[in-house]
Design an enzyme around this catalytic site. Structure first.
Site, PDB file in Angstrom:
ATOM      1  CE  LYS A   1      72.475 113.366 159.552  1.00  0.00           C
ATOM      2  NZ  LYS A   1      72.095 111.974 159.817  1.00  0.00           N
ATOM      3  CB  SER A   2      74.738 116.311 155.077  1.00  0.00           C
ATOM      4  OG  SER A   2      75.187 115.394 154.097  1.00  0.00           O
TER       5      SER A   2
ATOM      6  CE1 TYR B   1      71.821 116.321 169.542  1.00  0.00           C
ATOM      7  CE2 TYR B   1      73.228 117.680 168.167  1.00  0.00           C
ATOM      8  CZ  TYR B   1      71.990 117.406 168.701  1.00  0.00           C
ATOM      9  OH  TYR B   1      70.922 118.207 168.378  1.00  0.00           O
TER      10      TYR B   1
ATOM     11  CG  LEU C   1      66.570 119.798 154.301  1.00  0.00           C
ATOM     12  CD1 LEU C   1      67.816 119.513 153.451  1.00  0.00           C
ATOM     13  CD2 LEU C   1      65.507 120.503 153.462  1.00  0.00           C
TER      14      LEU C   1
END
Length: 259
Positions: A226-227, A51, A186
């Site tokens: 994730k946000s 990442y 999501l």
């Protein structure tokens, strides 16, 4: 995290069943996102060598003021480092600014998985990685590791959500005592706009994202959406206050694309 359940892994350690994923969070935003999440009550962060933001995860942890021992940190072995997991993890620890990670995963299968798995077991025994597991493996691939070493991965991280729950893989995990982690819970197309998610959300007084995340937790999955948005981070951790009835869980189960 009050209201967030724990899962006891097959090595006896307890992992928070909800956390923050930082896949595709830009490095220049990661530290602030992690610090904000920890200030909101998150205690589980999932990153990876691939990442490119491990250093910023460590920076965010230090900026938050939350004790290292109170935060579960997962990272994953980069695809190009299967031949030297020890050196790769040492570099991750330096970037993260810690002497251990709570969970170290083989990110994807390679051509020497048994040797790589043996190296991870050594790292676990040395304490550099307190638990070890795999990600994106097949059942056959996991069986090969177990047959060769007698050690079952503590965790298998896979894509799993109400639309594509991968029930056969989850059943395999249950038979073998492997915890299921769901990446991108999501991310499946139109999950949060699905009529069922909206209907259940309206009934229980929550958002569609919250009821979908609660479904993961109530079905025994470990989820880390994730946000990078503070508002969305706060919304997601609101899952701790959401309660779903059995009929709600069954309705969300029926969102799957295939039996």
């Amino acid at each position: 995290m009050d209201g967030i359940p724990l899962t006891t892994l097959n090595d006896g350690r307890s992992i928070p069943r909800f956390g923050l994923g930082v896949y595709h969070v830009p490095p220049d935003r990661t530290a602030r996102v992690v610090a904000t999440a920890l200030e909101l009550g998150y205690r589980h962060v999932d990153t990876a060598q691939g990442y490119g933001n491990e250093a910023q995860v460590g920076e965010g942890l230090r900026a938050s003021g939350v004790s290292r021992e109170d935060v579960w940190i997962t990272t994953k072995l980069d695809d190009g480092r299967h031949g030297d997991p020890r050196a790769a993890l040492a570099e991750s620890l330096e970037r993260l600014g810690t002497d251990h990670v709570d969970l170290f995963l083989i990110h994807r299968p390679g051509d020497r998985d048994v040797d790589t798995w043996r190296a991870l077991l050594d790292l676990r025994d040395d304490g550099a990685a307190r638990s070890v597991g795999v990600s994106n493996f097949s059942r056959r691939g996991i069986r090969a590791l177990v047959d060769a070493t007698g050690v079952v991965p503590a965790v298998h991280q896979i894509r799993a959500n109400p639309r594509t729950p991968h029930r056969a893989m989850q059943a395999f995990h249950r038979r073998h005592g492997i915890a299921t982690e769901a990446w991108g819970p999501l991310r499946e197309g139109r999950l949060t706009t699905h009529p069922t998610a909206r209907r259940v959300a309206a009934r229980v007084g929550a958002t569609p994202a919250q009821v979908l995340l609660r479904w993961h937790l109530d079905r025994g999955l470990i989820a880390f959406p994730k946000s990078a948005s503070p508002e969305r981070l706060a919304e997601n951790i609101g899952v701790a206050r959401v309660r779903l009835a059995p009929r709600d869980l069954r309705a969300i189960d029926r969102m799957r694309r295939r039996p």
